[in-house]
Design a protein around this motif. Structure first.
Motif: not given
Length: 219
Positions: A182-194, A198-201
């Motif tokens: 789920a966290y990986q999916a969240a990161l996939e849908k985020m831009t590096d400017k989001n 960092q918190l999800v990572q």
């Protein structure tokens, strides 16, 4: 005034047409004019409603600044009751939910958010309300309800937040492999400017994930 033969024939034709279609034409004109009048009245009503709702919403913001949750809830309920068709009603309910949550009144917070889910005409507001309801359900350890709130369709720009919240629920249930996905999916849908990236990572790293596991989308 005398008419020549041709003019008399034209008049006779007009009289015959009016005799046959006059009532129909009259009713069409009446309907058209009535529709225009109704539209004008509705536009004026909507404008007036929006103006009054705006004033009440501004007053509510003063109560928010003063941390007077009781007044915030009353103002939000007034907006929902009197101006439910305006966007201010949904905004007020969202603000009131946050105020109630901060005041540790979860019952009122849930009630305000549920109103948005049930009554708002704005899909983004509905989606955000569902995500926040899931967060409250997570705090209350009602994990099944939390996942129910996070199921179904969500606007594209909110899907990362949905996966992030799902990860939180799955961690609470000790379903670490599913949480990692789920966290990986969240990161996939985020831009590096989001700003939330960092918190999800950090949460992903904490359960044994890594940046290499997620696809970074740079936009």
């Amino acid at each position: 005034m005398a008419y020549d033969l041709e003019e008399q024939e034209q008049l006779a034709t007009l009289k015959a047409i009016w005799k046959q279609y006059g009532n129909l034409i009259t009713w069409i004109l009446i309907i058209a004019l009535s529709a225009y009048a109704a539209w004008t009245q509705w536009s004026n009503y909507q404008s007036n409603q929006s103006g009054q709702a705006s004033q009440l919403y501004e007053e509510m913001q003063k109560s928010v600044a003063a941390k007077d949750d009781a007044k915030v809830q009353r103002a939000a309920n007034d907006l929902k009751e009197k101006f439910a068709s305006t966007s201010y009603a949904s905004m007020a309910a969202m603000v009131a939910a946050k105020s109630a949550f901060d005041a540790n009144d979860l019952t009122s917070a849930k009630s305000q958010l549920q109103w948005v889910v049930d009554k708002s005409k704005n899909d983004d507001y509905k989606a955000i309300a569902r995500i926040r309801l899931a967060g409250i359900a997570l705090d209350e350890k009602n994990y099944e309800l939390a996942m129910t709130q996070l199921s179904g369709e969500f606007p594209v720009d909110l899907q990362a937040e949905v996966f992030d919240r799902k990860g939180d629920v799955l961690v609470a249930q000790a379903k670490i492999d599913d949480a990692r996905k789920a966290y990986q999916a969240a990161l996939e849908k985020m831009t590096d400017k989001n700003s939330a990236r960092q918190l999800v990572q950090i949460k992903l790293d904490a359960i044994g994930g890594s940046a290499a596991d997620a696809v970074v989308v740079n936009k």
